[in-house]
Design an enzyme around this catalytic site. Sequence first.
Site, PDB file in Angstrom:
ATOM      1  CB  SER A 193      -5.533   3.129   6.137  1.00 15.07           C
ATOM      2  OG  SER A 193      -5.796   3.662   7.716  1.00 15.07           O
ATOM      3  CG  ASP A 234      -9.218  -3.748  12.246  1.00 15.18           C
ATOM      4  OD1 ASP A 234      -9.156  -3.102  10.526  1.00 15.18           O
ATOM      5  OD2 ASP A 234      -9.546  -2.963  13.140  1.00 15.18           O
ATOM      6  NE  ARG A 293      -2.761  -3.083   9.329  1.00 14.88           N
ATOM      7  CZ  ARG A 293      -2.589  -3.428  11.192  1.00 14.88           C
ATOM      8  NH1 ARG A 293      -2.716  -4.726  11.548  1.00 14.88           N
ATOM      9  NH2 ARG A 293      -2.405  -2.888  11.872  1.00 14.88           N
ATOM     10  NE  ARG A 316      -0.881  -0.021   4.823  1.00 16.63           N
ATOM     11  CZ  ARG A 316      -1.316   0.264   6.330  1.00 16.63           C
ATOM     12  NH1 ARG A 316      -2.135   2.207   6.043  1.00 16.63           N
ATOM     13  NH2 ARG A 316      -0.573   0.032   7.113  1.00 16.63           N
ATOM     14  CG  PHE A 350     -15.501  -2.257   2.820  1.00 18.89           C
ATOM     15  CD1 PHE A 350     -13.794  -1.319   4.072  1.00 18.89           C
ATOM     16  CD2 PHE A 350     -16.069  -2.827   3.673  1.00 18.89           C
ATOM     17  CE1 PHE A 350     -13.730  -1.794   5.207  1.00 18.89           C
ATOM     18  CE2 PHE A 350     -15.648  -2.981   5.195  1.00 18.89           C
ATOM     19  CZ  PHE A 350     -14.632  -2.164   5.733  1.00 18.89           C
ATOM     20  CD  GLU A 355     -17.513   1.792   1.005  1.00 23.61           C
ATOM     21  OE1 GLU A 355     -19.295   1.279   1.057  1.00 23.61           O
ATOM     22  OE2 GLU A 355     -16.847   2.049   2.210  1.00 23.61           O
ATOM     23  CG  HIS A 401      -5.769  -2.438   4.932  1.00 20.00           C
ATOM     24  ND1 HIS A 401      -5.586  -0.906   4.516  1.00 20.00           N
ATOM     25  CD2 HIS A 401      -5.512  -2.191   6.681  1.00 20.00           C
ATOM     26  CE1 HIS A 401      -4.503  -0.931   5.280  1.00 20.00           C
ATOM     27  NE2 HIS A 401      -4.571  -1.117   5.930  1.00 20.00           N
TER      28      HIS A 401
END
Lengths: 309, 270
Positions: free
Chosen positions: A31, A111, A161, A5, A77, A52, A103
């Site tokens: 993030s 999470d 991530r 990322r 998502f 989204e 992620h």
Amino acid sequence: MKSTREGYGDVLVELGNDRNIVVLDADLSASTYTNKFAKEHPERFFQCGVAEQNMVGMAVGFALSGKTPFVSTFAAFVPSRALDHIRVSVCYNNANVKLASTHAGLTVGEDGATHQAMEDIAALRALPNMKVIVPADYEEAKKAVKAAADTFGPFYIRLGRNKLPEITSPESPFEIGKANVLREGTDVSIIACGIMVSEALKAAEDLEKQGVSAEVINNHSIKPLDYETILNSVNKTGCVVTAEEHQINGGLGSTIAEFLVQNNPVPQEFVAVHDTFGESGKPEELMEKYGLTSKDIVRAVKKVLGRKV
Amino acid sequence: MEGVNFLNDKARTIRRDIIQMISGAKSGHPAGALGMADIFAALYFKILNHKPEEPDWSDRDKLVLSNGHISAVRYSSMARSGYFPVEELKSFRKLNSRLQGHPSYKDLPGVESSSGSLGQGLSIAVGMALASRLDNKESKIYCVVSDGELDEGSSWEAITAANKWKLDNLIAIVDRNKIQISGNSEEIWPLESLKDKFLAYNWDVIEIDGNSMEEILEAFEKAKQIVGKPVVIIAYTVPGKGVSFMENNYEWHGRPPSKEEAKIALEELK
């Protein structure tokens, strides 16, 4: 060590000097690292909130108007939240939209399951016109993003991530639709993507000590697939282990199996998550618990060698 | 400047085309298409800044038809205004046709985006409006949505986005015909007060009789002048307008008229 990322965030700033690039994010830019682009080119950054579907639709509007939009949020998502928009507005229009989700996978960690996307590759490779790229490290992520920007059409770039060991270098080759043989071998083809590439290389080292010669392929381009490299390797070795941070259902392994069953059906073992949701934990613990380590690849290789005719 | 009579005439022709196309294909969505014929006539023959012979003219206004199932009204309007030969309307919904059941961007120049799955077009229009602004264009972005389509939550995401970015180059038109597949909209999924909802999202709202050409023209002129916020024209239309046995009957949402029914309809639309 850097994450994929970070590679995305860094290269977007470089690409951002092209005034056609626009970036959209769904309240996660700190993030996804699109915040770096946002700082340099605020007039071309669009904060879309936790919405989204609209974000993807907006990206299509930009693309159909000649812009090159990059769309970011967590892989949990996009695609799933916006899959219909991706199917109809992105893919059926063949709109020049670049989905860069971060992620991805189990190693999101603490999470837990709702944030651990492990079905995204399966969902997207089923869509015509969509290209699916899973870079293995920071440098490769930069190249993948740049290649996506330079190639017309819908793209999904799967990013993670955590910081990863360097496997490629700024000079190593990268081409969409081309797999890279990182290590030559004769007994088994280990075909991996993303974080599993370094696990595959570790496994190959261990296997060599045990007298097994493993060929390791970095298969970053899930769609389009590099048929030639895969077939050449499998024709040579006669068996396959695939490794991915994704459900066994429909990901890299399935992609390889679909192709091989039509061209050279050899024994194949899948290192993947076996149709179960994840949970909270440290990335290394989760990889251990869910069978995504180099040890699991070694075990799979031994099993598949035993199945060789 | 095209007058009301001229435009009403065009609308009548469009209605005839719709009946012929849908009965010829033995499938399609007559009610919404017929209801919107007046607005489409106004758009294609007066309101839109466009060049039918140059569908990708870079300074054109754009029209997104989000409720793509009423494609027949768009295709007829396009053919009659010169985008492609009227003859081609016969190919509606047939194999290999450019006139797909729901509009296809890759097949037909002049279609700004494929549509058919509801609740997506307005987001696309928002993106187009923002791109237009980035490029300092004068273009207006028009987006037709249906009232049933506003059941989709994603529609409201787009409506919020238009407010966030104060898109005054975006003009939405809601085909408020109060029907959807299963019946009367307010019974299926109540949305009233639609006007209040849009006002709450900081849009300007213009309500009209969507089958009155005078009101349609006045509304578009007003909408084009709005500064600082997006505007929605809530057009109360009669579904199936122009065909007595179809008007206000939700069963005609997606039912093609038979040969006999089409004959009667065309008589009424002479």
